[in-house]
Design a protein around this motif. Sequence first.
Motif, PDB file in Angstrom:
ATOM      1  N   ASP A   1      -4.063   4.638   3.036  1.00 47.60           N
ATOM      2  CA  ASP A   1      -5.518   4.559   3.069  1.00 47.60           C
ATOM      3  C   ASP A   1      -6.079   5.827   2.407  1.00 47.60           C
ATOM      4  O   ASP A   1      -5.314   6.686   1.957  1.00 47.60           O
ATOM      5  CB  ASP A   1      -6.031   4.393   4.508  1.00 47.60           C
ATOM      6  CG  ASP A   1      -5.648   5.553   5.408  1.00 47.60           C
ATOM      7  OD1 ASP A   1      -5.324   6.653   4.901  1.00 47.60           O
ATOM      8  OD2 ASP A   1      -5.656   5.370   6.641  1.00 47.60           O
TER       9      ASP A   1
ATOM     10  N   ARG B   1      -6.738   0.002   2.877  1.00 41.11           N
ATOM     11  CA  ARG B   1      -5.547   0.571   2.260  1.00 41.11           C
ATOM     12  C   ARG B   1      -5.562   0.176   0.804  1.00 41.11           C
ATOM     13  O   ARG B   1      -6.268  -0.729   0.398  1.00 41.11           O
ATOM     14  CB  ARG B   1      -4.280  -0.019   2.892  1.00 41.11           C
ATOM     15  CG  ARG B   1      -4.072   0.339   4.348  1.00 41.11           C
ATOM     16  CD  ARG B   1      -3.090  -0.643   4.937  1.00 41.11           C
ATOM     17  NE  ARG B   1      -2.680  -0.347   6.287  1.00 41.11           N
ATOM     18  CZ  ARG B   1      -1.447   0.070   6.604  1.00 41.11           C
ATOM     19  NH1 ARG B   1      -0.545   0.268   5.641  1.00 41.11           N
ATOM     20  NH2 ARG B   1      -1.121   0.289   7.846  1.00 41.11           N
TER      21      ARG B   1
ATOM     22  N   LYS C   1      -7.598  -3.206  -3.293  1.00 47.54           N
ATOM     23  CA  LYS C   1      -7.994  -2.808  -1.953  1.00 47.54           C
ATOM     24  C   LYS C   1      -7.475  -3.827  -0.938  1.00 47.54           C
ATOM     25  O   LYS C   1      -7.609  -5.022  -1.133  1.00 47.54           O
ATOM     26  CB  LYS C   1      -9.523  -2.776  -1.900  1.00 47.54           C
ATOM     27  CG  LYS C   1     -10.111  -2.210  -0.642  1.00 47.54           C
ATOM     28  CD  LYS C   1     -11.628  -2.231  -0.727  1.00 47.54           C
ATOM     29  CE  LYS C   1     -12.274  -1.363   0.334  1.00 47.54           C
ATOM     30  NZ  LYS C   1     -13.744  -1.272   0.148  1.00 47.54           N
TER      31      LYS C   1
ATOM     32  N   GLU D   1      -7.641  -4.883   3.143  1.00 46.87           N
ATOM     33  CA  GLU D   1      -8.389  -4.638   4.371  1.00 46.87           C
ATOM     34  C   GLU D   1      -7.773  -5.417   5.503  1.00 46.87           C
ATOM     35  O   GLU D   1      -8.156  -6.553   5.750  1.00 46.87           O
ATOM     36  CB  GLU D   1      -9.852  -5.036   4.187  1.00 46.87           C
ATOM     37  CG  GLU D   1     -10.570  -4.203   3.144  1.00 46.87           C
ATOM     38  CD  GLU D   1     -11.963  -4.745   2.844  1.00 46.87           C
ATOM     39  OE1 GLU D   1     -12.940  -4.101   3.273  1.00 46.87           O
ATOM     40  OE2 GLU D   1     -12.079  -5.807   2.208  1.00 46.87           O
TER      41      GLU D   1
ATOM     42  N   PRO E   1      -8.705   1.195   8.621  1.00 50.02           N
ATOM     43  CA  PRO E   1      -9.372   1.604   7.390  1.00 50.02           C
ATOM     44  C   PRO E   1      -8.701   0.908   6.198  1.00 50.02           C
ATOM     45  O   PRO E   1      -7.538   0.525   6.273  1.00 50.02           O
ATOM     46  CB  PRO E   1      -9.166   3.118   7.350  1.00 50.02           C
ATOM     47  CG  PRO E   1      -8.172   3.435   8.418  1.00 50.02           C
ATOM     48  CD  PRO E   1      -8.240   2.335   9.399  1.00 50.02           C
TER      49      PRO E   1
END
Lengths: 140, 140
Positions: free
Chosen positions: A39, A83, A74, A76, A81
């Motif tokens: 992350d 990554r 990305k 999620e 959070p």
Amino acid sequence: MSEERATQLEQALRAAGVRVTRQRAALLRVIAASDDHPDAAELHARAEKAGVGVSLATVYRTLTTLQAQGVIEKLEFQGEPARWEAADQTHHDHMIDLDTGEVMEFTNERIERLQAEIAAEMGYDIVHHRLELYVRRRRD
Amino acid sequence: MSEERATQLEQALRAAGVRVTRQRAALLRVIAASDDHPDAAELHARAEKAGVGVSLATVYRTLTTLQAQGVIEKLEFQGEPARWEAADQTHHDHMIDLDTGEVMEFTNERIERLQAEIAAEMGYDIVHHRLELYVRRRRD
DNA sequence: ATGTCTGCAAAAGATTTGCAACCAG
DNA sequence: CTGGTTGCAAATCTTTTGCAGACAT
């Protein structure tokens, strides 16, 4: 190997009008050297460990930029959070072990095809999709 | 119809040792009456509009409780606050129109089976999964 | 009666942003 | 040289939480 990949990407970024700053070059290398799914805070830590000072704000801004350039993706996962992972590999989905937190990758051509068919039937084109399997090791 | 569903759920909650407060009863009805996918703020607004005062904190706490009881399911689409839906329907996945924000539901038995097979092959059991198609209307 | 729930306001966690100084091309 | 970038700190947004009083059973 990941080093040359990073250098290669720098060319592409410059060609796209994105300036390759000390911070961006460092993050590019950190990401290319990572085979897990870090992350923002973790990438920040790795850059610092590599001796390059970068603010966390810049890490976030850089991640957004690199994503826009198609260099990274990305992820999620539920309640953590976001990554990130390098986008150079072939497409794959993720399987998350709920007990260990381990993230595994897999691909299934048939599922991909079925998804496209479903969207098509309803009159849509898939821009991108997200398939995550939250699993637990089978105990027998 | 959704009214009786709500009343029915109240019994189950009480049986499970969960107190049915004025706020919970109201949220239960708001959810049962919703056929879309509202987030916490929206549910809060609908409860207020229905004349029941509830604090946003309680909305969040109630959603967590109802989810734990298996009454509702949490949806987390890319970069928006979590949304919720009643869990009484049969399992389905979601398709999100990137232009309009519209959320559609679909099911595909074959995809479900393939997912289970993939997990099984790797020695895992699926606890739950998430499949979202981010789409755009096909223009020809 | 009593242990669960609620409201309020403050806290927390992740991410974003305004602004002045900085630096890549 | 000059506009894109950065660092810092403050702001934002969503969600969570401590605590004292309220209420469902």
